[in-house]
Design a protein around this motif. Sequence first.
Motif, PDB file in Angstrom:
ATOM      1  N   SER A 118     102.669 -56.177   5.337  1.00 26.31           N
ATOM      2  CA  SER A 118     102.995 -56.366   6.466  1.00 26.31           C
ATOM      3  C   SER A 118     101.801 -55.842   6.948  1.00 26.31           C
ATOM      4  N   ASP A 119     101.214 -54.880   6.518  1.00 29.08           N
ATOM      5  CA  ASP A 119     100.536 -53.424   6.533  1.00 29.08           C
ATOM      6  C   ASP A 119      98.676 -54.669   6.602  1.00 29.08           C
ATOM      7  N   PHE A 120      98.759 -54.746   5.466  1.00 29.48           N
ATOM      8  CA  PHE A 120      97.058 -55.412   5.074  1.00 29.48           C
ATOM      9  C   PHE A 120      97.419 -57.115   5.560  1.00 29.48           C
ATOM     10  N   HIS A 177      90.235 -49.513   3.314  1.00 29.37           N
ATOM     11  CA  HIS A 177      89.821 -51.388   3.520  1.00 29.37           C
ATOM     12  C   HIS A 177      89.372 -51.118   5.020  1.00 29.37           C
ATOM     13  N   ALA A 178      89.808 -49.507   6.018  1.00 34.45           N
ATOM     14  CA  ALA A 178      88.638 -49.564   7.358  1.00 34.45           C
ATOM     15  C   ALA A 178      87.475 -49.434   7.211  1.00 34.45           C
ATOM     16  N   TYR A 179      87.401 -48.090   6.690  1.00 33.60           N
ATOM     17  CA  TYR A 179      86.121 -48.192   6.009  1.00 33.60           C
ATOM     18  C   TYR A 179      85.173 -48.777   5.360  1.00 33.60           C
ATOM     19  N   LEU A 198      91.315 -54.207  -3.701  1.00 41.22           N
ATOM     20  CA  LEU A 198      92.197 -52.447  -3.551  1.00 41.22           C
ATOM     21  C   LEU A 198      93.451 -52.996  -4.559  1.00 41.22           C
ATOM     22  N   VAL A 199      93.628 -52.035  -5.282  1.00 38.22           N
ATOM     23  CA  VAL A 199      94.759 -51.530  -6.343  1.00 38.22           C
ATOM     24  C   VAL A 199      95.334 -50.873  -5.641  1.00 38.22           C
ATOM     25  N   THR A 200      96.597 -51.065  -4.805  1.00 31.04           N
ATOM     26  CA  THR A 200      97.601 -50.178  -4.144  1.00 31.04           C
ATOM     27  C   THR A 200      99.079 -49.676  -5.088  1.00 31.04           C
ATOM     28  N   ASN A 249      80.518 -53.251   5.971  1.00 29.28           N
ATOM     29  CA  ASN A 249      80.059 -54.791   6.166  1.00 29.28           C
ATOM     30  C   ASN A 249      80.894 -55.134   5.352  1.00 29.28           C
ATOM     31  N   VAL A 250      82.056 -55.032   3.802  1.00 25.52           N
ATOM     32  CA  VAL A 250      81.974 -54.643   2.680  1.00 25.52           C
ATOM     33  C   VAL A 250      83.429 -55.469   2.849  1.00 25.52           C
ATOM     34  N   ALA A 251      83.113 -56.880   2.691  1.00 27.32           N
ATOM     35  CA  ALA A 251      84.920 -57.729   2.823  1.00 27.32           C
ATOM     36  C   ALA A 251      86.251 -57.512   1.768  1.00 27.32           C
ATOM     37  N   THR A 252      86.828 -57.354   2.129  1.00 23.71           N
ATOM     38  CA  THR A 252      88.305 -56.913   1.222  1.00 23.71           C
ATOM     39  C   THR A 252      88.720 -58.336   1.250  1.00 23.71           C
ATOM     40  N   ASP A 253      89.408 -58.854  -0.564  1.00 26.04           N
ATOM     41  CA  ASP A 253      89.574 -59.988   0.076  1.00 26.04           C
ATOM     42  C   ASP A 253      91.122 -60.219  -0.611  1.00 26.04           C
ATOM     43  N   LEU A 254      91.478 -58.629  -1.392  1.00 28.49           N
ATOM     44  CA  LEU A 254      92.804 -59.221  -1.894  1.00 28.49           C
ATOM     45  C   LEU A 254      92.942 -57.351  -1.821  1.00 28.49           C
TER      46      LEU A 254
END
Length: 390
Positions: free
Chosen positions: A275-277, A231-233, A215-217, A238-243
């Motif tokens: 903190s949120d991630f 991130h929640a969706y 995720l780029v923010t 069932n797709v992993a976010t790693d960074l």
Amino acid sequence: MRLILMTGKGGVGKTSVAAATGLRCAELGYKTLVLSTDPAHSLADSFDMELGHDSRLVKPNLWGAELDALRELEGNWGAVKRYISQVLRAQGLEGVQAEELAILPGMDEIFGLVRMKRHYDEGEFDVLIIDSAPTGTALRLLSLPEVGGWYMRKFYKPLQGISAALRPLVEPIFRPLAGFSLPDKEVMDAPYEFYEQIEALEKVLTDNTVTSVRLVTNPEKMVIKESLRAHAYLSLYNVATDLVVANRIIPAEVTDPFFKRWKESQEQYRQEIHSDFMPLPVKEVPLYSEEMCGLAALERLKETLYKDEDPSQVYYKENTIKIVQENNQYSLELYLPGIAKDQIQLSKTGDELNVRIGNHRRNLVLPQALAALQPSGAKMEDDYLKIKFA
């Protein structure tokens, strides 16, 4: 093959991050393809060179490409396109209008998946980096295997059998009245063949040793909120976010009074991102004084992001769905960070559990151990939605 999907709100810099990640992977000796599936392509601008549908060498070990939905449609679903054009022409539409309207909404997302699956099967590259569409479109793309499977199981497969049986009987009457033929076997088979490819790709997308979303923010309120929802969706599918990459942070050496309030708000939002991630790792990228355009600028971004690291590594492994048995009672646990319990709606139909958060819905096909049971309660605990069955 390692598969990395870059996504985020439009304009946050995900294309630059994707291109810089590709540079570092190529530098380490991996055969790397950076593929843009965003209908509004900007990957060619990032590399500052012309790119097209076919993979083009950017530098040693690095290729770039921009998906052309028209090319994919003609190459993979030409029979369907020609049939839809025939139907539209019978209704009075001419030439170009019929050709354009034959490209149904959502086709670009479908062909993005098909292109990913083809590269995965061919195994020509070691790393495939997807510069995906902005968050909402990317999430629709990731939900296609499951949503498409539901429609295929419930509606399309029975319709396919009925059509094959009735066509020889109905066609002599139908064609003179309607002005076009009923779909033949090639046309009817094409959507189901697509579904089978997409269903096979789902196993790749949900394998967190192979596929990761990054995720780029930006340190801005609306951008962070959308990234948290994404991130929640993603966890729901069932797709992993790693960074997480926090981009365009004003450097400390900028002391102009004009930026004082902006820097203060960014500092607050930087802390929120971390903190949120949590526990996902966060990389910070400064706001550069020049455009991220051309290989020289991307080299600088690459050094900031990765230094001596291997970006193809899995930075964080999260188990987004778990089934737990305790005292003869089962519970299904979904990792849904940052979502309050009152935002979640649950229902069960047959062997499917329907989970809805806002406009996003997932139908989870339950294992036999849970299919015969009914949900008896749910609670949020440590970012997991824990659903009990009785």
